[in-house]
Design a protein around this motif. Structure first.
Motif, mmCIF file in Angstrom:
data_model
loop_
_atom_site.group_PDB
_atom_site.id
_atom_site.type_symbol
_atom_site.label_atom_id
_atom_site.label_comp_id
_atom_site.label_asym_id
_atom_site.label_seq_id
_atom_site.Cartn_x
_atom_site.Cartn_y
_atom_site.Cartn_z
ATOM 1 N N GLY A 36 -15.962 -3.283 0.244
ATOM 2 C CA GLY A 36 -16.359 -3.980 -0.975
ATOM 3 C C GLY A 36 -17.493 -4.956 -0.729
ATOM 4 O O GLY A 36 -18.468 -5.012 -1.490
ATOM 5 N N TYR A 39 -20.707 -3.062 -0.172
ATOM 6 C CA TYR A 39 -21.272 -2.564 -1.432
ATOM 7 C C TYR A 39 -22.059 -3.666 -2.137
ATOM 8 O O TYR A 39 -23.193 -3.457 -2.568
ATOM 9 C CB TYR A 39 -20.190 -2.019 -2.360
ATOM 10 N N TRP A 40 -21.463 -4.852 -2.258
ATOM 11 C CA TRP A 40 -22.140 -5.905 -2.998
ATOM 12 C C TRP A 40 -23.368 -6.426 -2.258
ATOM 13 O O TRP A 40 -24.371 -6.788 -2.881
ATOM 14 C CB TRP A 40 -21.168 -7.028 -3.372
ATOM 15 N N GLU A 103 -7.386 -1.780 -4.115
ATOM 16 C CA GLU A 103 -8.788 -2.121 -3.886
ATOM 17 C C GLU A 103 -9.656 -0.862 -3.866
ATOM 18 O O GLU A 103 -10.770 -0.864 -4.384
ATOM 19 C CB GLU A 103 -8.957 -2.898 -2.574
ATOM 20 N N HIS A 104 -9.154 0.227 -3.281
ATOM 21 C CA HIS A 104 -9.904 1.482 -3.291
ATOM 22 C C HIS A 104 -10.144 1.933 -4.727
ATOM 23 O O HIS A 104 -11.260 2.293 -5.098
ATOM 24 C CB HIS A 104 -9.175 2.572 -2.494
ATOM 25 N N ASN A 106 -10.130 0.066 -7.370
ATOM 26 C CA ASN A 106 -11.002 -0.929 -7.991
ATOM 27 C C ASN A 106 -12.470 -0.705 -7.620
ATOM 28 O O ASN A 106 -13.350 -0.824 -8.465
ATOM 29 C CB ASN A 106 -10.561 -2.333 -7.576
ATOM 30 N N TYR A 107 -12.762 -0.382 -6.374
ATOM 31 C CA TYR A 107 -14.147 -0.192 -5.953
ATOM 32 C C TYR A 107 -14.693 1.190 -6.277
ATOM 33 O O TYR A 107 -15.831 1.321 -6.693
ATOM 34 C CB TYR A 107 -14.299 -0.416 -4.439
ATOM 35 N N GLN A 111 -12.563 -0.329 -12.654
ATOM 36 C CA GLN A 111 -12.492 -1.763 -12.409
ATOM 37 C C GLN A 111 -11.108 -2.269 -12.803
ATOM 38 O O GLN A 111 -10.729 -2.240 -13.959
ATOM 39 C CB GLN A 111 -13.564 -2.474 -13.237
ATOM 40 N N SER A 131 -15.882 1.652 -12.357
ATOM 41 C CA SER A 131 -16.374 0.614 -11.441
ATOM 42 C C SER A 131 -17.871 0.767 -11.210
ATOM 43 O O SER A 131 -18.449 1.842 -11.391
ATOM 44 C CB SER A 131 -15.631 0.686 -10.110
ATOM 45 N N LEU A 133 -19.498 0.750 -8.343
ATOM 46 C CA LEU A 133 -19.773 1.689 -7.261
ATOM 47 C C LEU A 133 -19.603 3.133 -7.738
ATOM 48 O O LEU A 133 -20.414 3.998 -7.411
ATOM 49 C CB LEU A 133 -18.875 1.411 -6.056
#
Length: 147
Positions: A36, A39-40, A103-104, A106-107, A111, A131, A133
């Motif tokens: 994460g 990515y950001w 989290e997987h 979510n990313y 979202q 999301s 990504l």
């Protein structure tokens, strides 16, 4: 910074035992936090240099495929440990592994994090959104120059 802080909080301050199950679950949780954050950082770079495509997108595509396999293996391992030896030696590891799965999702898919009033209004009116990504990956799939 968050991963060492989380490790210190859970294994140092709280005093969770560093068992196999707890370390496997925490490792998965840490991996997703790293992905994460990466990515950001890549997204910020893309925006700052006004680049058309996201740097290292191939790595994120690979992670989207490999993560579910790793997460499933971790869930099996931590779940089995929790069934065989329930308590502080296994439940936190299972919780970390479950959080890594969230989290997987979510990313890489939808979202799940909704932390602003605008996010919550959108969630209530429209539902879950794809999301960032996942949108970048989908956009690049249509652009053959980004491989």
């Amino acid at each position: 910074m968050n991963i060492p802080l989380q490790g210190w909080v859970w294994f140092g301050l709280v005093g969770l035992p560093a068992t196999g199950a707890n370390l496997v679950g925490f490792g998965q949780f840490a991996l997703l936090l790293i992905e994460g954050a990466a990515y950001w950082v890549a997204k910020l770079h893309q925006i700052s240099v006004r680049r058309g495509h996201l740097p290292v997108l191939a790595a994120f595509r690979a992670a989207r495929i490999v993560n579910p396999l790793l997460l499933a293996a971790g869930l099996v391992a931590t779940g089995q440990a929790a069934a065989m030896d329930p308590g502080r030696t296994s439940w936190p590891g299972l919780a970390f592994a479950l959080f890594a799965v969230l989290e997987h999702v979510n990313y890489f898919h939808v979202q799940l994090m909704h932390d602003t009033p605008a996010d919550l209004r959108r969630l209530r009116s429209v539902g879950l959104r794809t999301s960032h990504l996942a949108r970048d990956i989908a956009r690049s799939a249509a652009d053959t120059s980004v491989r």
